[in-house]
Design a protein around this motif. Sequence first.
Motif, PDB file in Angstrom:
ATOM      1  N   ASP A 142       8.196   7.485   1.288  1.00 39.76           N
ATOM      2  CA  ASP A 142       6.754   7.347   1.458  1.00 39.76           C
ATOM      3  C   ASP A 142       6.323   8.129   2.694  1.00 39.76           C
ATOM      4  OD1 ASP A 142       4.138   6.294   2.245  1.00 39.76           O
ATOM      5  OD2 ASP A 142       4.511   4.735   0.750  1.00 39.76           O
ATOM      6  N   ARG A 143       5.331   8.989   2.517  1.00 40.67           N
ATOM      7  CA  ARG A 143       4.860   9.856   3.593  1.00 40.67           C
ATOM      8  C   ARG A 143       4.446   9.063   4.845  1.00 40.67           C
ATOM      9  NH1 ARG A 143       3.869  14.825   2.401  1.00 40.67           N
ATOM     10  NH2 ARG A 143       3.169  14.410   0.271  1.00 40.67           N
ATOM     11  N   ASP A 178       3.318  10.819  -1.255  1.00 39.01           N
ATOM     12  CA  ASP A 178       2.335   9.751  -1.098  1.00 39.01           C
ATOM     13  C   ASP A 178       2.670   8.536  -1.954  1.00 39.01           C
ATOM     14  OD1 ASP A 178       0.724  11.135   0.758  1.00 39.01           O
ATOM     15  OD2 ASP A 178      -0.273  12.219  -0.873  1.00 39.01           O
TER      16      ASP A 178
END
Length: 143
Positions: free
Chosen positions: A59-60, A13
Motif C-alpha cells: 500500500d502506497r 494505491d
Amino acid sequence: MLRGIATINCYVDDPAAAATWYTEVLGIEPYFSRPGPDGRPAYVEFRIGDHQQELGFIDRRFAPAGLGAGAGGALVHWHVDDLERALARLIELGAAPLLPITEHGPGFVTASVVDPFGNVLGVMTNVHYLDMLAARDELVQEG
C-alpha cells in the motif's frame, strides 16, 4: 555481489486490486497477504517464475519518505517465452504500452508497460537466461 532478483516491491494505491489483476496476469493467487491497521490488505506477495522470485505490492501509504514523483528507480525485465504474446496479454488486461518491442542485439529483446497501478513492468526474451536454465537442467540430469 548481485546474484539475482530476491524481491521486487511495487507501491500501489490498492493492493487488493493489484492482487486481483496480477492473479489474472500470472494465473496464480498470491501466496502471502498481510492486512494493514484498517483490515484491508497492506501487502500481497506472489512467488513467480523459474526461481520463485518474490513480487510484492505494498500500500502506497507505507512507502518510504521521498519515494514519490520524480524518485529514481530500476526497470526490471522478466524473461518470457513469447514476448509478443506476453505484451499483448498485458495490454489486453489493462496495462498501458510504455516502450515497444525493441531488439538490443541477438537474443535480447525487451518491451515494457505501465500496469493499472502506475508501475513499470518490463518483459523480455533473454538468451543468457535461457542458457542458464539449460545449464541448470543439464546439471540436474547428470546429477
